[in-house]
Design a protein around this motif. Sequence first.
Motif, PDB file in Angstrom:
ATOM      1  N   ASP A 186       0.830  -1.214   0.000  1.00 36.17           N
ATOM      2  CA  ASP A 186       0.000   0.000   0.000  1.00 36.17           C
ATOM      3  C   ASP A 186       0.859   1.257   0.000  1.00 36.17           C
ATOM      4  N   PRO A 187       1.440   1.545  -1.140  1.00 34.90           N
ATOM      5  CA  PRO A 187       2.345   2.709  -1.193  1.00 34.90           C
ATOM      6  C   PRO A 187       1.647   4.027  -0.860  1.00 34.90           C
ATOM      7  N   ALA A 188       0.362   4.146  -1.203  1.00 34.56           N
ATOM      8  CA  ALA A 188      -0.353   5.388  -0.905  1.00 34.56           C
ATOM      9  C   ALA A 188      -0.318   5.651   0.600  1.00 34.56           C
ATOM     10  N   ALA A 189      -0.683   4.647   1.361  1.00 36.10           N
ATOM     11  CA  ALA A 189      -0.696   4.793   2.823  1.00 36.10           C
ATOM     12  C   ALA A 189       0.721   4.996   3.350  1.00 36.10           C
ATOM     13  N   ALA A 190       1.675   4.270   2.767  1.00 40.58           N
ATOM     14  CA  ALA A 190       3.055   4.364   3.246  1.00 40.58           C
ATOM     15  C   ALA A 190       3.612   5.776   3.021  1.00 40.58           C
ATOM     16  N   TYR A 191       3.378   6.317   1.827  1.00 40.45           N
ATOM     17  CA  TYR A 191       3.868   7.683   1.548  1.00 40.45           C
ATOM     18  C   TYR A 191       3.120   8.708   2.409  1.00 40.45           C
ATOM     19  N   ALA A 192       1.812   8.504   2.578  1.00 40.97           N
ATOM     20  CA  ALA A 192       1.039   9.453   3.398  1.00 40.97           C
ATOM     21  C   ALA A 192       1.509   9.394   4.847  1.00 40.97           C
ATOM     22  N   SER A 193       1.879   8.202   5.268  1.00 43.58           N
ATOM     23  CA  SER A 193       2.339   8.028   6.637  1.00 43.58           C
ATOM     24  C   SER A 193       3.659   8.782   6.884  1.00 43.58           C
ATOM     25  N   GLU A 194       4.449   8.903   5.833  1.00 42.27           N
ATOM     26  CA  GLU A 194       5.681   9.707   5.936  1.00 42.27           C
ATOM     27  C   GLU A 194       5.331  11.170   6.251  1.00 42.27           C
ATOM     28  N   VAL A 195       4.258  11.633   5.641  1.00 41.36           N
ATOM     29  CA  VAL A 195       3.816  13.016   5.891  1.00 41.36           C
ATOM     30  C   VAL A 195       3.342  13.140   7.345  1.00 41.36           C
ATOM     31  N   LYS A 196       2.623  12.114   7.776  1.00 43.40           N
ATOM     32  CA  LYS A 196       2.145  12.101   9.167  1.00 43.40           C
ATOM     33  C   LYS A 196       3.329  12.163  10.138  1.00 43.40           C
ATOM     34  N   ASP A 197       4.364  11.400   9.840  1.00 40.68           N
ATOM     35  CA  ASP A 197       5.556  11.397  10.703  1.00 40.68           C
ATOM     36  C   ASP A 197       6.221  12.771  10.745  1.00 40.68           C
ATOM     37  N   ILE A 198       6.258  13.421   9.586  1.00 37.15           N
ATOM     38  CA  ILE A 198       6.845  14.772   9.546  1.00 37.15           C
ATOM     39  C   ILE A 198       6.046  15.721  10.429  1.00 37.15           C
ATOM     40  N   ILE A 199       4.731  15.628  10.314  1.00 34.21           N
ATOM     41  CA  ILE A 199       3.864  16.493  11.132  1.00 34.21           C
ATOM     42  C   ILE A 199       4.189  16.290  12.622  1.00 34.21           C
ATOM     43  N   ALA A 200       4.310  15.028  13.011  1.00 39.97           N
ATOM     44  CA  ALA A 200       4.596  14.732  14.421  1.00 39.97           C
ATOM     45  C   ALA A 200       5.926  15.359  14.842  1.00 39.97           C
ATOM     46  N   LYS A 201       6.924  15.219  13.975  1.00 38.24           N
ATOM     47  CA  LYS A 201       8.249  15.795  14.292  1.00 38.24           C
ATOM     48  C   LYS A 201       8.169  17.324  14.394  1.00 38.24           C
ATOM     49  N   VAL A 202       7.442  17.933  13.462  1.00 42.38           N
ATOM     50  CA  VAL A 202       7.295  19.391  13.461  1.00 42.38           C
ATOM     51  C   VAL A 202       6.642  19.835  14.773  1.00 42.38           C
ATOM     52  N   HIS A 203       5.637  19.083  15.201  1.00 44.10           N
ATOM     53  CA  HIS A 203       4.929  19.433  16.441  1.00 44.10           C
ATOM     54  C   HIS A 203       5.842  19.331  17.665  1.00 44.10           C
ATOM     55  N   LYS A 205       8.767  20.106  17.769  1.00 48.18           N
ATOM     56  CA  LYS A 205       9.607  21.312  17.806  1.00 48.18           C
ATOM     57  C   LYS A 205       8.790  22.557  18.149  1.00 48.18           C
ATOM     58  N   GLY A 206       7.502  22.351  18.418  1.00 46.94           N
ATOM     59  CA  GLY A 206       6.656  23.498  18.748  1.00 46.94           C
ATOM     60  C   GLY A 206       6.237  24.301  17.526  1.00 46.94           C
ATOM     61  N   ARG A 207       6.405  23.714  16.332  1.00 44.44           N
ATOM     62  CA  ARG A 207       6.023  24.418  15.115  1.00 44.44           C
ATOM     63  C   ARG A 207       4.685  23.870  14.623  1.00 44.44           C
ATOM     64  N   LYS A 208       4.063  24.602  13.697  1.00 40.93           N
ATOM     65  CA  LYS A 208       2.754  24.166  13.203  1.00 40.93           C
ATOM     66  C   LYS A 208       2.660  24.238  11.679  1.00 40.93           C
ATOM     67  N   ILE A 209       1.929  23.294  11.136  1.00 45.40           N
ATOM     68  CA  ILE A 209       1.842  23.160   9.681  1.00 45.40           C
ATOM     69  C   ILE A 209       0.751  24.054   9.091  1.00 45.40           C
ATOM     70  N   ALA A 210       1.151  24.908   8.173  1.00 43.41           N
ATOM     71  CA  ALA A 210       0.169  25.719   7.436  1.00 43.41           C
ATOM     72  C   ALA A 210      -0.383  24.946   6.242  1.00 43.41           C
ATOM     73  N   ALA A 211       0.490  24.228   5.541  1.00 47.82           N
ATOM     74  CA  ALA A 211       0.037  23.573   4.310  1.00 47.82           C
ATOM     75  C   ALA A 211       0.951  22.441   3.871  1.00 47.82           C
ATOM     76  N   PHE A 212       0.325  21.522   3.176  1.00 50.87           N
ATOM     77  CA  PHE A 212       1.030  20.544   2.353  1.00 50.87           C
ATOM     78  C   PHE A 212       0.802  21.008   0.920  1.00 50.87           C
ATOM     79  N   ILE A 213       1.876  21.106   0.155  1.00 47.25           N
ATOM     80  CA  ILE A 213       1.718  21.505  -1.248  1.00 47.25           C
ATOM     81  C   ILE A 213       2.327  20.436  -2.144  1.00 47.25           C
ATOM     82  N   ALA A 214       1.607  20.090  -3.198  1.00 44.70           N
ATOM     83  CA  ALA A 214       2.144  19.128  -4.166  1.00 44.70           C
ATOM     84  C   ALA A 214       1.576  19.415  -5.537  1.00 44.70           C
ATOM     85  N   GLU A 215       2.416  19.243  -6.548  1.00 48.90           N
ATOM     86  CA  GLU A 215       1.895  19.197  -7.909  1.00 48.90           C
ATOM     87  C   GLU A 215       1.000  17.961  -7.989  1.00 48.90           C
ATOM     88  N   SER A 216      -0.122  18.089  -8.633  1.00 46.41           N
ATOM     89  CA  SER A 216      -1.027  16.934  -8.705  1.00 46.41           C
ATOM     90  C   SER A 216      -0.326  15.755  -9.369  1.00 46.41           C
TER      91      SER A 216
END
Lengths: 493, 493
Positions: A186-203, A205-216
Motif C-alpha cells: 500500500d504505497p499510498a498509505a506508506a507515503y502518506a504516513s511519511e507526511v504524518k511522521d513529519i507532522i509529528a516531528k514538526v509538532h 519542535k513546537g512548530r505548526k503546519i500551514a500547508a502541504f503543497i504538491a503538484e497533482s
Amino acid sequence: MSVERLEKKATIDLRKKHVGPSCKIFFSHDPIKIVQAKGQYMYDETGQRYLDCINNVAHVGHCHPDVVKAGAQQMELLNTNSRFLHDNLVLYAQRLQATLPDKLSVCYFVNSGSEANDLALRLARQYTGHRDIITLENAYHGHVSSLIDISPYKFHQLSGAELSPFVHVAPSPDVYRGKYRADHPDPAAAYASEVKDIIAKVHTKGRKIAAFIAESLQSCGGQVIPPVGYFQQVAEHIHKAGGVFIADEVQVGFGRVGTNFWAFQLQGADFVPDIVTMGKPIGNGHPMSCVVTTKEVAEAFMSSGMDYFNTFGGNPVSCAIGLAVLDVIVKEDLQGNALHVGRYLANLLEKQKEKHALIGDVRGCGLFVGVELVRDRLKLTPATAEAQEVIYKLKEELILLSADGPHRNVLKFKPPMCFTGEDADLVVEKIDLILTELEEALGLKLPNTVTIENDSKKRKLSTDENGDQYPNSLLHSREGSPRVPQQTKHLKT
Amino acid sequence: MSVERLEKKATIDLRKKHVGPSCKIFFSHDPIKIVQAKGQYMYDETGQRYLDCINNVAHVGHCHPDVVKAGAQQMELLNTNSRFLHDNLVLYAQRLQATLPDKLSVCYFVNSGSEANDLALRLARQYTGHRDIITLENAYHGHVSSLIDISPYKFHQLSGAELSPFVHVAPSPDVYRGKYRADHPDPAAAYASEVKDIIAKVHTKGRKIAAFIAESLQSCGGQVIPPVGYFQQVAEHIHKAGGVFIADEVQVGFGRVGTNFWAFQLQGADFVPDIVTMGKPIGNGHPMSCVVTTKEVAEAFMSSGMDYFNTFGGNPVSCAIGLAVLDVIVKEDLQGNALHVGRYLANLLEKQKEKHALIGDVRGCGLFVGVELVRDRLKLTPATAEAQEVIYKLKEELILLSADGPHRNVLKFKPPMCFTGEDADLVVEKIDLILTELEEALGLKLPNTVTIENDSKKRKLSTDENGDQYPNSLLHSREGSPRVPQQTKHLKT
C-alpha cells in the motif's frame, strides 16, 4: 513585423550581451531560433518544421486563431485593472469555478504560476495562523523567493543550499524509483504516513503546519504519478494538524490528463484540495494564472485587513483569452483527444519498453507521459547521458522533447493538446531508431528482462546502488494492491 | 465580444460570489463598470466618458493602436518561452538598455513588478552574500510574500504586524511631512545619514546588508520626491556596507517624470543604481516587467548554479508590445508631453494652493503629481476625509482621481502620458469648485497664509500634534539649501 530581423549569430551575440546568463536556452551549443508556430508545430528561421512534444503552455495549439482573436479584440477595446467592474472577470471566474468541485468557489487572478503558488502560501498561512510547509522531494513550485524555499528541484542546484527551518520535505510518491514501490502492499498509505511522521516531528519542535503543497502530478520531478488514495490520506493528516492541502495544477491542469479536467481528480471524487493553483496552459502563452480556494479561506484572508491588489491580474484581455482557451478545449474536445492520443502514445511506448533495455518505465495520464531511461532495469541506474542523447538526436530529426527528473533521465511528453496519433507514431519511431543505435553502441541488450517479466519467480532480489536489497519493481509489477496503480496502469489513458 | 454581457447588478453579484473579497474595487458603494477606453478616457456601460487621471499602466494611452497591432500580429505568429532564440527578446533588451546608464546592461524579463522586485532581492542577496534589506517608511514594492515583508504600506495594514528581523525601515525622505523638512539645511544628507545609522545598528547585531530598495519616487507612500543627492549618499553608505542599491521604477519609469526617462535620473547623472526594476507602464497593460542590472551582479547570480527560468517572461508577444510602447513614447514625444503638460498642471495646482487652505503641498515631476490636503497648514493635520470627498465628487463629474499616502490625504495624479492641457484645466477647475464648497462647509479659510508666505518674518513657530515645536515648511519654503529642492521646486516640470 518581419519574421526574422537579425542573423542568428547576431541574435546569439545580443542575447549574451543583454540577457541574464542564468536564463538557459535549449540546446545551448546549437540553439534553435523559432520564428513561427501553429498547432503542434514550430518553425525555425529557415522554415524547418519541428514537432513540438514539450510545450504544455501552448495548450490548445500554438497561436490558436480563436485565442488570438479574443485577445486582439479585447486589447482594442479595453485593458485595465480589476478595480473597475468588468464582465470578462466575473464570467471567467464563473466558468473556471464550474470545472471544479463546488466548495472551490473563490478566485484570485494573478500573472504566473509563481504568483499563484506564492499567494496560495499566503492564503494558507493567514487561514491557519501557522507557518510551516510540507513539500515533496524534487518538487518545483516556482521562481520567487518563497517558492525556491519549497522547491527541492531548485534549491538543490544551489551549492551549500540550506533548508529553511519552516520547510519540511516528504518523499516523492514515486512508485518506480521512490521509497515505496509498486511491489509495496500500500504505497499510498506508506507515503502518506511519511507526511504524518513529519507532522509529528514538526509538532515536537513546537512548530505548526500551514500547508502541504504538491503538484497533482510531479513534472520537473520526473513525471511522477502518485498512487491513488495518497492525496486523501495526506489531506486527512494535514487537516488534523490544522493545515490545508494545496494542489498545484500549474503544469498538468485543463484536461491534459484526459480522464479529468484537473489532475488532482485522478485521486478520486472523494478528494478536494483546499486551494488549487493554475498557470502555464491557462492562457495558451498569455501571462496569466489563478488561485481558487474555499469561501472560508478567502474570508480568513480578508480578515487580515490587508487588501490584495494585482495590477495586471484579471484584466479584461487576460480573461477574454482565458475564456477562449476554455471554449476551444470544449469545441475541439481536446480533453478527449488527450485521452485517446495519450492512450495511443502510451501503448506505442509500452511496446518500445518490451524491445529496449534502456526503457525502465513508461507512465502517464493522457498527454502527460514520462519514459524513464535506465542502464539497468534491476538497479535502476539512471541513463542520464543516454536521455540527453535521445533529446539531441530527436532535435536532429526535427522533434522537440526534453528530459527531466532528479537524474535528468525521464523523457517528458507534454505536447500541445492537439497532438495527433501520427505525431505519436513519428516520435516513437524515431525514439526506436535512436535507442536501437544507442543500445548497440553500449552493447546493451534485453537479455531476460522480458522473460523475467513473464516469469517473475525466476528472479532474485537485486542490490541497489546504496547496497540495500530491494525487490525490483518489475518483479511485482503485476502484484500491487488493488488501490496501487501499477506502472503500466499509471497510463490512465 | 460584445461590450457588455451582463447587467451591472449581475456583474456585482458574480464578483461577490467568485472573486476574492480582499480584491477591492474603486468606489465600492457604487463601483464603475468600464467597458471601453481610448487615450486618457474610459467609458462605462452607458457610454459615459470618464477622464482618467490615475492609470499610469495605460502609459501611452488606453488601447493605443500601435501597441494593439504589435501584440495582435505577434500573437498570430508565435508566442513561446525564452528557451528558444527570438529577435524580439534581444532587440527589446538592447532598446531598454539604451535608455539606461551603460553599466546597467543585463536584463531579466518577468511578468509583473512584484516578480521584478522579488528577483531584485534574489540578485542582491546572491551577489552580496548578505540577507538584510533596508526599505523606506510607507514603501510599496509588491504583493508576493518577500515584498510584503519590505512594504510598510502593506504590512501596516495587518493587525499585529511584526517586522521581519532582516528588514529595516528608514524614514521616508519626505521634505513636506517627514523627519527633515524643506527648512532643514541639508535634508538629503540628514535622511541618508539615517540609513547610515541603520547600517551601523545592523552591524552591531552581526547582520549584513544585502540591499537598500526605494521607489525612485514614492507613489502609494504619498507622491514623495526625495531631495536631490539623497540616493547618491545612500548608495555610498550601502556600498561601503557591501550592499547594493535597488531603484524601483515600477510606478514612475518610462518618461513619466518629463525631464528624464527614469525617475532615479532626477538625482543627477552621478547616480547609477546597481539594479533597476520596471513594471506597470512597460507593456501598456500587458503583463510584463523587467529587471536590469550590472554584468557583475548577473554573473554572481549565475555562479550560484541555479538557472533562472520564467515561463512567460520575455516571450515574443510581450517583447513586441514592449518595443511598440518604446516606439510610441518616441514617436509621440510623450516624455516631452509629460514635461509640458506636467508643468502646466503643476502651475494650475500651485495657483489653487494660493486660493485653498486645504492644499498643503503641491509636488511632482512631469505627469507624476501629488496634492497633499491638510486641515491646518501649520500642524499639517491630514485632511483625509476631505481627500476622499474630492475623489467622490470628481467621480460625479466623470473624473477619475485617487488619494493615497500614509494618511490617504494626497491626491495622486498619474494619468496616461497623452494627458492634455485641456484635461488639466478640467480637473483643476472641478477641484477648485469642490474645495471651495468643502472649505465653506468646514468654515475653513486661508487667513494669513498667503501673507505669511510672502512675509515669513511675521510668522511664529507652531506646535505640531505631538507638542513638538517645529518651523512650518511654508516658513522656509524659499530658504532651503541650494541642493534641497523646495516644495515648489519639486515640480521638476
